[in-house]
Design a protein around this motif. Structure first.
Motif, mmCIF file in Angstrom:
data_model
loop_
_atom_site.group_PDB
_atom_site.id
_atom_site.type_symbol
_atom_site.label_atom_id
_atom_site.label_comp_id
_atom_site.label_asym_id
_atom_site.label_seq_id
_atom_site.Cartn_x
_atom_site.Cartn_y
_atom_site.Cartn_z
ATOM 1 N N GLN A 159 52.208 75.511 40.837
ATOM 2 C CA GLN A 159 52.479 75.477 39.406
ATOM 3 C C GLN A 159 53.806 74.791 39.118
ATOM 4 O OE1 GLN A 159 52.027 79.720 38.676
ATOM 5 N NE2 GLN A 159 50.079 79.360 37.626
ATOM 6 N N VAL A 160 54.824 75.070 39.924
ATOM 7 C CA VAL A 160 56.118 74.411 39.742
ATOM 8 C C VAL A 160 55.967 72.902 39.934
ATOM 9 C CG1 VAL A 160 58.447 74.146 40.681
ATOM 10 C CG2 VAL A 160 57.477 76.433 40.384
ATOM 11 N N GLU A 161 55.190 72.518 40.955
ATOM 12 C CA GLU A 161 55.088 71.096 41.276
ATOM 13 C C GLU A 161 54.222 70.317 40.287
ATOM 14 O OE1 GLU A 161 56.426 69.950 45.481
ATOM 15 O OE2 GLU A 161 54.384 70.773 45.682
ATOM 16 N N ARG A 162 53.665 70.979 39.324
ATOM 17 C CA ARG A 162 53.060 70.253 38.206
ATOM 18 C C ARG A 162 54.131 69.517 37.401
ATOM 19 N NH1 ARG A 162 48.593 73.823 34.941
ATOM 20 N NH2 ARG A 162 46.940 73.831 36.519
ATOM 21 N N TYR A 163 55.353 70.038 37.454
ATOM 22 C CA TYR A 163 56.412 69.539 36.589
ATOM 23 C C TYR A 163 57.559 68.885 37.344
ATOM 24 C CZ TYR A 163 53.878 72.709 33.551
ATOM 25 O OH TYR A 163 52.877 73.351 32.855
ATOM 26 N N VAL A 164 57.769 69.285 38.596
ATOM 27 C CA VAL A 164 58.850 68.691 39.377
ATOM 28 C C VAL A 164 58.501 68.796 40.856
ATOM 29 C CG1 VAL A 164 60.126 70.892 39.394
ATOM 30 C CG2 VAL A 164 61.333 68.752 39.850
ATOM 31 N N ARG A 165 58.732 67.728 41.594
ATOM 32 C CA ARG A 165 58.499 67.758 43.035
ATOM 33 C C ARG A 165 59.581 68.606 43.681
ATOM 34 N NH1 ARG A 165 58.556 62.683 47.276
ATOM 35 N NH2 ARG A 165 57.366 63.706 48.947
#
Length: 239
Positions: free
Chosen positions: A37-43
């Motif tokens: 879920q975090v990596e939807r917005y930032v690598r």
């Protein structure tokens, strides 16, 4: 697992039901899901990630596995793993030993319902996040079917009655007590507070586990207090 989907929701629910017997599998799966879920917005690779209240460190380890510089800040030493990850700090989320704008991502999973002053907790998360950085915060709202945690769903009949019932049935003391380490946080007032803040913008407000249209349920007053189950807020730190 595709998010949202019935398969994902069912898989997470089954893992949750086995959490007491197999915490490593349950929390390992939840950590992978949260990192996705975090990596939807930032690598995550190369980012500084602060995990607040992450207990045994499953989230911190998953962030590190994906290349992040992740650090765990946990206020209760009893919640830590037998061998905490290097860089683990025993610290209160109200006053983190970090400089302003130290983190690219500030992460907190299922902690907000355990703090008596969630607004100060959120302010501290915003303080340590750099402008443009991401804040991930989720919590189980009180009127959710799981709002009473280990003594749910009997919390609908009153916290003390539910806690006493749990202790009679299990023969052991309940971990949580309303007003001490569990608080009746709700979706509506939390969203109104976040929208009124000037230090963060809402990127997404959704049910963390809902299988279809997860951003719709939190928009419906009344219904959202029961049907959201767990509110996930993705916030962007303002300049």
């Amino acid at each position: 697992m595709k998010d949202p989907s019935f398969r994902r929701s069912l898989t997470l629910f089954r893992a949750f039901m086995r959490e007491q017997a197999d915490p490593a599998s349950a929390y390992g799966l939840l950590a992978r899901d949260a990192a996705d879920q975090v990596e939807r917005y930032v690598r995550l690779k190369g980012r500084v990630v602060v995990d607040i209240g992450g207990g045994s460190g499953y989230f911190t380890r998953e962030f590190r596995r994906r290349g992040a510089q992740s650090y765990l800040f946990e206020p209760d030493p009893a919640e830590l793993a037998a061998e905490p990850a290097e860089g683990t700090v025993v610290a209160d989320g109200y006053l983190l030993p970090l400089a302003d704008a130290a983190a690219d991502v500030c992460f907190s999973s299922n902690v907000l319902e355990h703090v008596s002053d969630p607004r100060t907790f959120l302010s501290e998360m915003a303080r340590v996040t750099r402008p443009g950085g991401l804040i991930y915060v989720s919590f189980t709202n009180w009127l959710s079917p799981w709002g009473g945690h280990e003594w749910a769903p009997w919390h609908y009949l009153g916290a003390e009655r539910a806690r006493a019932r749990f202790e009679r049935r299990t023969g052991r003391p309940a971990k949580h007590r309303l007003g001490e380490n569990l608080f009746a946080i709700d979706v509506g007032s939390t969203l109104r507070h976040i929208r009124g803040r000037e230090d963060v913008d809402i990127v997404s407000a959704r049910s963390r586990y809902w299988p279809v249209l997860p951003e719709v349920v939190p928009r419906v007053p009344g219904l959202r207090e029961f049907a959201t189950w767990n509110l996930l807020l993705i916030l962007r730190r303002c300049s």
